[in-house]
Write a protein that holds these residues in place. Structure first.
Motif, PDB file in Angstrom:
ATOM      1  N   ALA A 124      20.720  35.741  27.167  1.00  0.00           N
ATOM      2  CA  ALA A 124      20.621  36.390  28.483  1.00  0.00           C
ATOM      3  C   ALA A 124      20.082  37.809  28.377  1.00  0.00           C
ATOM      4  O   ALA A 124      19.274  38.236  29.213  1.00  0.00           O
ATOM      5  CB  ALA A 124      21.983  36.406  29.174  1.00  0.00           C
ATOM      6  N   TRP A 125      20.501  38.557  27.383  1.00  0.00           N
ATOM      7  CA  TRP A 125      20.057  39.945  27.277  1.00  0.00           C
ATOM      8  C   TRP A 125      18.553  40.066  26.986  1.00  0.00           C
ATOM      9  O   TRP A 125      17.873  40.871  27.622  1.00  0.00           O
ATOM     10  CB  TRP A 125      20.895  40.707  26.253  1.00  0.00           C
ATOM     11  CG  TRP A 125      20.546  42.154  26.238  1.00  0.00           C
ATOM     12  CD1 TRP A 125      20.001  42.855  25.218  1.00  0.00           C
ATOM     13  CD2 TRP A 125      20.677  43.079  27.325  1.00  0.00           C
ATOM     14  NE1 TRP A 125      19.790  44.155  25.587  1.00  0.00           N
ATOM     15  CE2 TRP A 125      20.197  44.321  26.884  1.00  0.00           C
ATOM     16  CE3 TRP A 125      21.138  42.974  28.631  1.00  0.00           C
ATOM     17  CZ2 TRP A 125      20.170  45.455  27.694  1.00  0.00           C
ATOM     18  CZ3 TRP A 125      21.113  44.099  29.442  1.00  0.00           C
ATOM     19  CH2 TRP A 125      20.638  45.320  28.965  1.00  0.00           C
ATOM     20  N   PRO A 126      17.986  39.289  26.051  1.00  0.00           N
ATOM     21  CA  PRO A 126      16.528  39.368  25.865  1.00  0.00           C
ATOM     22  C   PRO A 126      15.741  38.992  27.129  1.00  0.00           C
ATOM     23  O   PRO A 126      14.707  39.590  27.416  1.00  0.00           O
ATOM     24  CB  PRO A 126      16.245  38.378  24.736  1.00  0.00           C
ATOM     25  CG  PRO A 126      17.522  38.312  23.976  1.00  0.00           C
ATOM     26  CD  PRO A 126      18.606  38.469  25.005  1.00  0.00           C
ATOM     27  N   ALA A 127      16.238  38.020  27.889  1.00  0.00           N
ATOM     28  CA  ALA A 127      15.568  37.662  29.144  1.00  0.00           C
ATOM     29  C   ALA A 127      15.618  38.826  30.130  1.00  0.00           C
ATOM     30  O   ALA A 127      14.650  39.103  30.838  1.00  0.00           O
ATOM     31  CB  ALA A 127      16.225  36.422  29.752  1.00  0.00           C
ATOM     32  N   THR A 128      16.750  39.531  30.146  1.00  0.00           N
ATOM     33  CA  THR A 128      16.881  40.708  31.014  1.00  0.00           C
ATOM     34  C   THR A 128      15.906  41.796  30.589  1.00  0.00           C
ATOM     35  O   THR A 128      15.271  42.442  31.427  1.00  0.00           O
ATOM     36  CB  THR A 128      18.333  41.239  30.972  1.00  0.00           C
ATOM     37  OG1 THR A 128      19.217  40.181  31.340  1.00  0.00           O
ATOM     38  CG2 THR A 128      18.517  42.405  31.908  1.00  0.00           C
ATOM     39  N   LEU A 129      15.762  42.006  29.292  1.00  0.00           N
ATOM     40  CA  LEU A 129      14.805  43.003  28.797  1.00  0.00           C
ATOM     41  C   LEU A 129      13.372  42.635  29.162  1.00  0.00           C
ATOM     42  O   LEU A 129      12.574  43.510  29.520  1.00  0.00           O
ATOM     43  CB  LEU A 129      14.947  43.182  27.291  1.00  0.00           C
ATOM     44  CG  LEU A 129      16.233  43.855  26.818  1.00  0.00           C
ATOM     45  CD1 LEU A 129      16.269  43.919  25.303  1.00  0.00           C
ATOM     46  CD2 LEU A 129      16.374  45.234  27.425  1.00  0.00           C
ATOM     47  N   HIS A 130      13.045  41.351  29.112  1.00  0.00           N
ATOM     48  CA  HIS A 130      11.705  40.916  29.518  1.00  0.00           C
ATOM     49  C   HIS A 130      11.482  41.175  31.004  1.00  0.00           C
ATOM     50  O   HIS A 130      10.383  41.557  31.410  1.00  0.00           O
ATOM     51  CB  HIS A 130      11.485  39.435  29.198  1.00  0.00           C
ATOM     52  CG  HIS A 130      11.172  39.169  27.768  1.00  0.00           C
ATOM     53  ND1 HIS A 130       9.996  39.570  27.178  1.00  0.00           N
ATOM     54  CD2 HIS A 130      11.885  38.563  26.796  1.00  0.00           C
ATOM     55  CE1 HIS A 130       9.992  39.215  25.915  1.00  0.00           C
ATOM     56  NE2 HIS A 130      11.138  38.595  25.658  1.00  0.00           N
ATOM     57  N   ALA A 131      12.519  40.955  31.809  1.00  0.00           N
ATOM     58  CA  ALA A 131      12.397  41.234  33.242  1.00  0.00           C
ATOM     59  C   ALA A 131      12.173  42.727  33.477  1.00  0.00           C
ATOM     60  O   ALA A 131      11.354  43.113  34.322  1.00  0.00           O
ATOM     61  CB  ALA A 131      13.652  40.761  33.976  1.00  0.00           C
ATOM     62  N   LEU A 132      12.878  43.573  32.733  1.00  0.00           N
ATOM     63  CA  LEU A 132      12.687  45.020  32.876  1.00  0.00           C
ATOM     64  C   LEU A 132      11.278  45.439  32.461  1.00  0.00           C
ATOM     65  O   LEU A 132      10.653  46.288  33.107  1.00  0.00           O
ATOM     66  CB  LEU A 132      13.720  45.767  32.039  1.00  0.00           C
ATOM     67  CG  LEU A 132      15.136  45.762  32.594  1.00  0.00           C
ATOM     68  CD1 LEU A 132      16.091  46.407  31.602  1.00  0.00           C
ATOM     69  CD2 LEU A 132      15.176  46.487  33.913  1.00  0.00           C
ATOM     70  N   LYS A 133      10.772  44.846  31.392  1.00  0.00           N
ATOM     71  CA  LYS A 133       9.401  45.146  30.973  1.00  0.00           C
ATOM     72  C   LYS A 133       8.411  44.724  32.055  1.00  0.00           C
ATOM     73  O   LYS A 133       7.436  45.428  32.322  1.00  0.00           O
ATOM     74  CB  LYS A 133       9.075  44.444  29.659  1.00  0.00           C
ATOM     75  CG  LYS A 133       9.782  45.017  28.454  1.00  0.00           C
ATOM     76  CD  LYS A 133       9.447  44.201  27.216  1.00  0.00           C
ATOM     77  CE  LYS A 133      10.286  44.636  26.040  1.00  0.00           C
ATOM     78  NZ  LYS A 133      10.046  43.784  24.857  1.00  0.00           N
ATOM     79  N   GLY A 134       8.664  43.590  32.670  1.00  0.00           N
ATOM     80  CA  GLY A 134       7.787  43.118  33.739  1.00  0.00           C
ATOM     81  C   GLY A 134       7.793  44.048  34.939  1.00  0.00           C
ATOM     82  O   GLY A 134       6.738  44.348  35.504  1.00  0.00           O
ATOM     83  N   VAL A 135       8.960  44.537  35.304  1.00  0.00           N
ATOM     84  CA  VAL A 135       9.053  45.473  36.419  1.00  0.00           C
ATOM     85  C   VAL A 135       8.362  46.786  36.062  1.00  0.00           C
ATOM     86  O   VAL A 135       7.650  47.370  36.882  1.00  0.00           O
ATOM     87  CB  VAL A 135      10.532  45.700  36.807  1.00  0.00           C
ATOM     88  CG1 VAL A 135      10.675  46.850  37.776  1.00  0.00           C
ATOM     89  CG2 VAL A 135      11.107  44.431  37.406  1.00  0.00           C
ATOM     90  N   GLY A 136       8.547  47.239  34.841  1.00  0.00           N
ATOM     91  CA  GLY A 136       7.866  48.462  34.399  1.00  0.00           C
ATOM     92  C   GLY A 136       6.353  48.305  34.421  1.00  0.00           C
ATOM     93  O   GLY A 136       5.625  49.199  34.878  1.00  0.00           O
ATOM     94  N   LEU A 137       5.862  47.165  33.949  1.00  0.00           N
ATOM     95  CA  LEU A 137       4.431  46.894  33.981  1.00  0.00           C
ATOM     96  C   LEU A 137       3.923  46.854  35.416  1.00  0.00           C
ATOM     97  O   LEU A 137       2.864  47.398  35.732  1.00  0.00           O
ATOM     98  CB  LEU A 137       4.135  45.570  33.267  1.00  0.00           C
ATOM     99  CG  LEU A 137       2.684  45.118  33.223  1.00  0.00           C
ATOM    100  CD1 LEU A 137       1.823  46.151  32.507  1.00  0.00           C
ATOM    101  CD2 LEU A 137       2.588  43.760  32.538  1.00  0.00           C
ATOM    102  N   SER A 138       4.689  46.250  36.284  1.00  0.00           N
ATOM    103  CA  SER A 138       4.327  46.187  37.697  1.00  0.00           C
ATOM    104  C   SER A 138       4.199  47.582  38.297  1.00  0.00           C
ATOM    105  O   SER A 138       3.246  47.882  39.027  1.00  0.00           O
ATOM    106  CB  SER A 138       5.385  45.373  38.452  1.00  0.00           C
ATOM    107  OG  SER A 138       5.140  45.383  39.816  1.00  0.00           O
ATOM    108  N   MET A 139       5.142  48.458  37.981  1.00  0.00           N
ATOM    109  CA  MET A 139       5.097  49.833  38.490  1.00  0.00           C
ATOM    110  C   MET A 139       3.896  50.584  37.927  1.00  0.00           C
ATOM    111  O   MET A 139       3.244  51.350  38.642  1.00  0.00           O
ATOM    112  CB  MET A 139       6.389  50.565  38.153  1.00  0.00           C
ATOM    113  CG  MET A 139       7.569  50.118  38.980  1.00  0.00           C
ATOM    114  SD  MET A 139       9.118  50.896  38.516  1.00  0.00           S
ATOM    115  CE  MET A 139       8.778  52.595  38.895  1.00  0.00           C
ATOM    116  N   LEU A 140       3.579  50.373  36.663  1.00  0.00           N
ATOM    117  CA  LEU A 140       2.420  51.043  36.059  1.00  0.00           C
ATOM    118  C   LEU A 140       1.111  50.594  36.703  1.00  0.00           C
ATOM    119  O   LEU A 140       0.220  51.411  36.942  1.00  0.00           O
ATOM    120  CB  LEU A 140       2.382  50.800  34.553  1.00  0.00           C
ATOM    121  CG  LEU A 140       3.379  51.594  33.730  1.00  0.00           C
ATOM    122  CD1 LEU A 140       3.311  51.167  32.260  1.00  0.00           C
ATOM    123  CD2 LEU A 140       3.111  53.083  33.850  1.00  0.00           C
TER     124      LEU A 140
END
Length: 160
Positions: A124-140
């Protein structure tokens, strides 16, 4: 348009850029509205060309913002239900804990949904980190489009 009018447009664009970075304000909408108002009040080929180029930059970044990170998250195995849970808890968190609640709620929502789905913290935690990376990429991506639009406006304002 007067110098003070252009200063106001520039300030609204800066507020819009801040809204892209801190998703409290509708950043892209503010940027587009400011440039559209400037083009309407200034008139002329240059002003309308600036509006067209800025609009294209904002639209392309908006499309890429939703497609590229979404594909990356699907490849990493993050479920859509987890993202929905993150969005819901993010909105709730925004009202419970001003400013940082959006981030905390999103992380908690995605983590809890993935924990429920995957049954183990190890997955669950690695999936959460991938979601955070995706949101960060989206913001960039959105920030890149906003900065291009702002740069196009600034160039156009100098030459009009």
């Amino acid at each position: 348009m007067s110098v003070w009018g252009e200063v106001v447009v520039g300030l609204v664009i800066l507020v819009g850029i801040a809204g892209v970075i801190v998703p409290i304000l509708p950043g892209v909408i503010l940027i587009f509205a400011a440039i559209a108002a400037w083009a309407f009040l200034t008139g002329g080929t240059t002003a309308w060309t600036v509006l067209a180029i800025a609009s294209v930059a904002l639209i392309i970044s908006g499309v890429v913002k939703y497609t590229w990170p979404g594909r990356k998250m699907r490849e990493a195995g993050v479920s859509n239900k987890a993202l929905l849970a993150g969005a819901i808890l993010g909105v709730i968190g925004f009202f419970v804990i001003p400013i940082v609640g959006l981030f905390i709620g999103f992380v908690l929502g995605v983590y809890l949904a993935e924990l429920y789905r995957l049954k183990t913290n190890r997955l669950a935690w690695p999936a959460t980190l991938h979601a955070l990376k995706g949101v960060g990429l989206s913001m960039l991506v959105e920030l890149f489009g906003a900065l291009i639009a702002a740069g196009v406006w600034l160039t156009g304002a100098v030459f009009v």
